[in-house]
Design a protein around this motif. Structure first.
Motif, PDB file in Angstrom:
ATOM      1  N   ASP A  85      12.181  -4.302   6.470  1.00 10.24           N
ATOM      2  CA  ASP A  85      11.918  -5.615   6.386  1.00 10.24           C
ATOM      3  C   ASP A  85      10.784  -5.936   5.537  1.00 10.24           C
ATOM      4  O   ASP A  85      10.564  -7.138   5.473  1.00 10.24           O
ATOM      5  CB  ASP A  85      11.804  -6.036   7.905  1.00 10.24           C
ATOM      6  CG  ASP A  85      13.083  -5.683   8.544  1.00 10.24           C
ATOM      7  OD1 ASP A  85      14.309  -6.039   8.170  1.00 10.24           O
ATOM      8  OD2 ASP A  85      12.822  -5.362   9.882  1.00 10.24           O
ATOM      9  N   GLY A  86       9.937  -4.891   5.144  1.00 13.57           N
ATOM     10  CA  GLY A  86       8.903  -5.205   4.468  1.00 13.57           C
ATOM     11  C   GLY A  86       7.892  -4.220   4.477  1.00 13.57           C
ATOM     12  O   GLY A  86       8.329  -3.206   4.058  1.00 13.57           O
ATOM     13  N   LEU A  87       6.771  -4.609   4.632  1.00 13.93           N
ATOM     14  CA  LEU A  87       5.349  -3.496   4.707  1.00 13.93           C
ATOM     15  C   LEU A  87       4.848  -3.429   6.106  1.00 13.93           C
ATOM     16  O   LEU A  87       4.891  -4.521   6.937  1.00 13.93           O
ATOM     17  CB  LEU A  87       4.470  -4.039   4.016  1.00 13.93           C
ATOM     18  CG  LEU A  87       4.388  -3.904   2.498  1.00 13.93           C
ATOM     19  CD1 LEU A  87       3.466  -4.827   1.555  1.00 13.93           C
ATOM     20  CD2 LEU A  87       4.697  -2.583   2.148  1.00 13.93           C
ATOM     21  N   VAL A  88       4.682  -2.294   6.573  1.00 12.14           N
ATOM     22  CA  VAL A  88       3.756  -2.228   7.906  1.00 12.14           C
ATOM     23  C   VAL A  88       2.686  -1.680   7.609  1.00 12.14           C
ATOM     24  O   VAL A  88       2.482  -0.408   6.947  1.00 12.14           O
ATOM     25  CB  VAL A  88       4.761  -1.273   8.716  1.00 12.14           C
ATOM     26  CG1 VAL A  88       3.930  -0.710  10.307  1.00 12.14           C
ATOM     27  CG2 VAL A  88       6.032  -1.895   9.126  1.00 12.14           C
ATOM     28  N   PHE A  89       1.470  -2.247   8.392  1.00 15.26           N
ATOM     29  CA  PHE A  89       0.156  -1.504   8.177  1.00 15.26           C
ATOM     30  C   PHE A  89      -0.322  -1.128   9.445  1.00 15.26           C
ATOM     31  O   PHE A  89       0.238  -1.692  10.556  1.00 15.26           O
ATOM     32  CB  PHE A  89      -0.812  -2.649   8.028  1.00 15.26           C
ATOM     33  CG  PHE A  89      -0.633  -3.391   6.594  1.00 15.26           C
ATOM     34  CD1 PHE A  89      -1.356  -3.119   5.248  1.00 15.26           C
ATOM     35  CD2 PHE A  89       0.420  -4.628   6.521  1.00 15.26           C
ATOM     36  CE1 PHE A  89      -0.986  -3.793   4.569  1.00 15.26           C
ATOM     37  CE2 PHE A  89       0.429  -5.281   5.618  1.00 15.26           C
ATOM     38  CZ  PHE A  89      -0.111  -4.619   4.203  1.00 15.26           C
ATOM     39  N   LEU A  90      -1.214   0.103   9.421  1.00 19.37           N
ATOM     40  CA  LEU A  90      -1.894   0.474  10.734  1.00 19.37           C
ATOM     41  C   LEU A  90      -3.390   0.496  10.561  1.00 19.37           C
ATOM     42  O   LEU A  90      -3.522   1.248   9.316  1.00 19.37           O
ATOM     43  CB  LEU A  90      -1.134   2.061  10.832  1.00 19.37           C
ATOM     44  CG  LEU A  90      -2.157   2.805  12.007  1.00 19.37           C
ATOM     45  CD1 LEU A  90      -1.882   2.218  13.331  1.00 19.37           C
ATOM     46  CD2 LEU A  90      -1.542   4.176  11.996  1.00 19.37           C
ATOM     47  N   THR A 116       8.663 -11.712   1.927  1.00 23.52           N
ATOM     48  CA  THR A 116       7.651 -12.691   1.135  1.00 23.52           C
ATOM     49  C   THR A 116       6.058 -12.201   1.311  1.00 23.52           C
ATOM     50  O   THR A 116       5.401 -12.177   0.266  1.00 23.52           O
ATOM     51  CB  THR A 116       7.875 -14.175   1.560  1.00 23.52           C
ATOM     52  OG1 THR A 116       9.228 -14.605   1.440  1.00 23.52           O
ATOM     53  CG2 THR A 116       6.942 -15.000   0.583  1.00 23.52           C
ATOM     54  N   GLY A 117       5.903 -12.061   2.249  1.00 23.32           N
ATOM     55  CA  GLY A 117       4.258 -11.498   2.661  1.00 23.32           C
ATOM     56  C   GLY A 117       4.086 -10.171   1.938  1.00 23.32           C
ATOM     57  O   GLY A 117       2.909 -10.020   1.408  1.00 23.32           O
ATOM     58  N   SER A 118       5.039  -9.518   2.309  1.00 22.30           N
ATOM     59  CA  SER A 118       5.078  -8.089   1.572  1.00 22.30           C
ATOM     60  C   SER A 118       4.912  -8.127  -0.068  1.00 22.30           C
ATOM     61  O   SER A 118       4.161  -7.407  -0.660  1.00 22.30           O
ATOM     62  CB  SER A 118       6.336  -7.135   2.025  1.00 22.30           C
ATOM     63  OG  SER A 118       6.360  -6.775   3.328  1.00 22.30           O
ATOM     64  N   GLU A 119       5.665  -8.954  -0.656  1.00 21.82           N
ATOM     65  CA  GLU A 119       5.447  -9.403  -2.204  1.00 21.82           C
ATOM     66  C   GLU A 119       4.058  -9.870  -2.553  1.00 21.82           C
ATOM     67  O   GLU A 119       3.817  -9.537  -3.341  1.00 21.82           O
ATOM     68  CB  GLU A 119       6.646 -10.483  -2.267  1.00 21.82           C
ATOM     69  CG  GLU A 119       6.876 -10.690  -3.800  1.00 21.82           C
ATOM     70  CD  GLU A 119       7.928 -11.564  -4.080  1.00 21.82           C
ATOM     71  OE1 GLU A 119       8.155 -12.020  -5.335  1.00 21.82           O
ATOM     72  OE2 GLU A 119       8.742 -11.996  -3.289  1.00 21.82           O
ATOM     73  N   VAL A 120       3.546 -10.753  -1.711  1.00 24.31           N
ATOM     74  CA  VAL A 120       2.398 -11.012  -2.057  1.00 24.31           C
ATOM     75  C   VAL A 120       1.276  -9.910  -2.007  1.00 24.31           C
ATOM     76  O   VAL A 120       0.787  -9.743  -3.000  1.00 24.31           O
ATOM     77  CB  VAL A 120       1.722 -12.185  -1.081  1.00 24.31           C
ATOM     78  CG1 VAL A 120       0.393 -12.631  -1.118  1.00 24.31           C
ATOM     79  CG2 VAL A 120       2.698 -13.677  -1.031  1.00 24.31           C
ATOM     80  N   VAL A 121       1.232  -9.284  -0.910  1.00 20.70           N
ATOM     81  CA  VAL A 121       0.365  -8.019  -0.808  1.00 20.70           C
ATOM     82  C   VAL A 121       0.594  -7.201  -2.077  1.00 20.70           C
ATOM     83  O   VAL A 121      -0.220  -6.699  -2.623  1.00 20.70           O
ATOM     84  CB  VAL A 121       0.390  -7.227   0.528  1.00 20.70           C
ATOM     85  CG1 VAL A 121      -0.316  -6.170   0.710  1.00 20.70           C
ATOM     86  CG2 VAL A 121       0.278  -8.240   1.498  1.00 20.70           C
ATOM     87  N   ARG A 122       2.054  -6.819  -2.325  1.00 20.83           N
ATOM     88  CA  ARG A 122       2.270  -5.859  -3.368  1.00 20.83           C
ATOM     89  C   ARG A 122       1.580  -6.634  -4.814  1.00 20.83           C
ATOM     90  O   ARG A 122       1.223  -5.737  -5.687  1.00 20.83           O
ATOM     91  CB  ARG A 122       3.644  -5.781  -3.692  1.00 20.83           C
ATOM     92  CG  ARG A 122       4.350  -4.727  -2.771  1.00 20.83           C
ATOM     93  CD  ARG A 122       5.794  -4.406  -2.965  1.00 20.83           C
ATOM     94  NE  ARG A 122       6.482  -3.902  -1.748  1.00 20.83           N
ATOM     95  CZ  ARG A 122       7.311  -4.661  -1.016  1.00 20.83           C
ATOM     96  NH1 ARG A 122       7.251  -5.965  -1.104  1.00 20.83           N
ATOM     97  NH2 ARG A 122       7.619  -3.929  -0.010  1.00 20.83           N
ATOM     98  N   LEU A 123       1.755  -7.898  -5.080  1.00 21.49           N
ATOM     99  CA  LEU A 123       1.185  -8.435  -6.054  1.00 21.49           C
ATOM    100  C   LEU A 123      -0.399  -8.380  -6.260  1.00 21.49           C
ATOM    101  O   LEU A 123      -1.057  -7.968  -7.184  1.00 21.49           O
ATOM    102  CB  LEU A 123       1.522  -9.940  -6.188  1.00 21.49           C
ATOM    103  CG  LEU A 123       2.964 -10.201  -6.701  1.00 21.49           C
ATOM    104  CD1 LEU A 123       3.392 -11.743  -6.370  1.00 21.49           C
ATOM    105  CD2 LEU A 123       3.362  -9.963  -8.217  1.00 21.49           C
TER     106      LEU A 123
END
Length: 87
Positions: A18-23, A36-43
């Motif tokens: 579904d995207g990115l997971v942070f720990l 969409t949030g993951s896309e922002v972080v990748r950019l």
């Protein structure tokens, strides 16, 4: 809000369906971002500024462009407050 953003040194990031997971290894807390949030972080992690990431999203999602810049700034502030991203 300009400048380069990086992953905090004590944070692990993995891809999920579904995207990115942070720990956050200091707090043990997990965060999950949608596509969409993951896309922002990748950019941002690829060297884009907050403003250029917002511009790219505006191009990709023109119907949401009125709110895109504000949403990207809010996301970055939240991720920085959670100590997931650093400058």
């Amino acid at each position: 809000m300009t400048g380069v953003v990086a992953l905090s040194p004590f944070v692990t990031m993995i891809e999920s369906e579904d995207g990115l997971v942070f720990l956050n290894k200091r707090t043990g807390k997990y965060w999950q971002l949608n596509g969409t949030g993951s896309e922002v972080v990748r950019l941002l992690l690829s060297g884009e500024t907050v403003e250029s990431a917002a511009s790219r999203l505006q191009e990709k999602y023109p119907d949401a462009s009125d709110q895109t810049v504000s949403d990207v700034h809010t996301l970055v502030r939240q991720l920085q407050a959670a100590k997931l991203l650093a400058r």
